[in-house]
Design a protein around this motif. Structure first.
Motif, PDB file in Angstrom:
ATOM      1  N   ASP A 164      13.832  18.394  61.086  1.00  0.00           N
ATOM      2  CA  ASP A 164      12.880  17.490  60.149  1.00  0.00           C
ATOM      3  C   ASP A 164      13.556  16.280  59.514  1.00  0.00           C
ATOM      4  O   ASP A 164      13.201  15.221  59.250  1.00  0.00           O
TER       5      ASP A 164
ATOM      6  N   THR B 218       8.725   7.679  63.863  1.00  0.00           N
ATOM      7  CA  THR B 218       7.503   8.072  63.235  1.00  0.00           C
ATOM      8  C   THR B 218       6.911   9.421  63.544  1.00  0.00           C
ATOM      9  O   THR B 218       7.341   9.866  64.652  1.00  0.00           O
ATOM     10  N   LYS B 219       5.971   9.812  62.824  1.00  0.00           N
ATOM     11  CA  LYS B 219       5.407  11.097  63.185  1.00  0.00           C
ATOM     12  C   LYS B 219       4.531  11.131  64.314  1.00  0.00           C
ATOM     13  O   LYS B 219       4.348  12.164  64.874  1.00  0.00           O
TER      14      LYS B 219
ATOM     15  N   ARG C 291       6.949   4.099  49.073  1.00  0.00           N
ATOM     16  CA  ARG C 291       5.729   4.136  49.725  1.00  0.00           C
ATOM     17  C   ARG C 291       5.924   3.520  51.145  1.00  0.00           C
ATOM     18  O   ARG C 291       4.805   3.868  51.987  1.00  0.00           O
ATOM     19  N   SER C 292       6.721   2.733  51.570  1.00  0.00           N
ATOM     20  CA  SER C 292       6.750   2.089  52.709  1.00  0.00           C
ATOM     21  C   SER C 292       8.437   1.739  53.144  1.00  0.00           C
ATOM     22  O   SER C 292       9.206   1.618  52.164  1.00  0.00           O
TER      23      SER C 292
ATOM     24  N   PRO D 277       4.144   2.622  56.556  1.00  0.00           N
ATOM     25  CA  PRO D 277       3.891   3.736  55.443  1.00  0.00           C
ATOM     26  C   PRO D 277       4.956   4.958  55.420  1.00  0.00           C
ATOM     27  O   PRO D 277       5.081   5.387  56.451  1.00  0.00           O
ATOM     28  N   MET D 278       5.627   5.349  54.360  1.00  0.00           N
ATOM     29  CA  MET D 278       6.747   6.446  54.588  1.00  0.00           C
ATOM     30  C   MET D 278       5.922   7.769  54.847  1.00  0.00           C
ATOM     31  O   MET D 278       6.572   8.344  55.499  1.00  0.00           O
ATOM     32  N   ARG D 279       4.616   7.899  54.669  1.00  0.00           N
ATOM     33  CA  ARG D 279       3.903   9.116  54.958  1.00  0.00           C
ATOM     34  C   ARG D 279       4.116   9.259  56.622  1.00  0.00           C
ATOM     35  O   ARG D 279       3.575   9.948  57.057  1.00  0.00           O
ATOM     36  N   ASP D 280       4.173   8.057  57.259  1.00  0.00           N
ATOM     37  CA  ASP D 280       3.960   8.278  58.587  1.00  0.00           C
ATOM     38  C   ASP D 280       5.675   8.236  59.468  1.00  0.00           C
ATOM     39  O   ASP D 280       5.662   8.178  60.372  1.00  0.00           O
TER      40      ASP D 280
ATOM     41  N   GLU E 215       9.053  10.039  60.142  1.00  0.00           N
ATOM     42  CA  GLU E 215       9.572  11.313  60.184  1.00  0.00           C
ATOM     43  C   GLU E 215      10.871  11.131  59.674  1.00  0.00           C
ATOM     44  O   GLU E 215      11.589  11.929  59.064  1.00  0.00           O
TER      45      GLU E 215
END
Length: 214
Positions: free
Chosen positions: A106, A166-167, A182-183, A199-202, A204
């Protein structure tokens, strides 16, 4: 004694140590490919022209050499035994493989099976790995077949060359422009390809490129 000839000889020796020509070393460091040409070592009136401290810092960083190593080359120790070429075997994947699952944990460290091994004239840590460039999306800095050494544990700063996964499984090499909680803003190495703001949520993982073969 520090001399003009010894400094330039050290640059040539550093290039050779990392399997590069003088022009290849200059390109690796983000300099003009002619920066270290023989013709650039003397001014038009024949006076010695010294490399700038900035260019020296860039080639040391680009090769992953240490300041002590370069100083040893200036002193003429070279490959005579005091500073032998250090080779490391690191795991190797193609960029297309890297986008598949199972090769990283991860945090972006190498894991799982299916890795090849490659020996390179560069120091590497236990967590370093290599990615082979495929295609032309990273021109002019990296060409098809070049090998990038990636260090997921290295500190990343603005202006560093990085690999981002990326995820969704996309793997890309870019220049870090900005990273916030955030990004992440990335500048493309190839002007024909767009910059990215992801975006950091995307994301990995993000890892710094510490060395590249050419």
């Amino acid at each position: 004694m520090l001399s003009h000839d010894r400094v330039w000889a050290a640059i040539d020796a550093l290039a050779e140590r990392y399997s590069l020509s003088a022009s290849g070393l200059a390109r690796r460091a983000g300099l003009d490919s002619t920066a270290f040409n023989k013709s650039k070592r003397l001014s038009s009136d024949g006076r010695p022209r010294w490399p700038s401290t900035e260019s020296l810092a860039k080639i040391i960083e680009a090769t992953g050499a240490s300041l002590d190593e370069f100083a040893g080359l200036v002193e003429g120790r070279g490959n005579s035994g005091a500073l032998p070429v250090q080779r490391s075997s690191v795991p190797l994947l193609g960029f297309a493989q890297a986008g598949a699952g199972g090769f990283f944990d991860d945090a972006g460290f190498p894991a799982g099976q299916g890795w090849d091994l490659i020996e390179l004239p560069a120091r590497a840590t236990e967590t370093s790995y290599a990615l082979k460039v495929q295609g032309d999306s990273m021109l002019p800095l990296y060409r098809n077949g070049d090998v990038l050494i990636v260090e997921p544990g290295a500190t990343i700063r603005k202006g560093d060359r990085v690999v981002v996964k990326t995820k969704a499984g996309e793997v890309m090499a870019k220049v870090l422009d900005r990273q916030t909680p955030r990004s992440i803003a990335l500048v493309s190495l190839n002007p024909d390809h767009p910059d990215r703001d992801i975006p950091m949520r995307d994301v990995e993982w993000v890892a710094r490129i510490v060395w590249a073969s050419q």
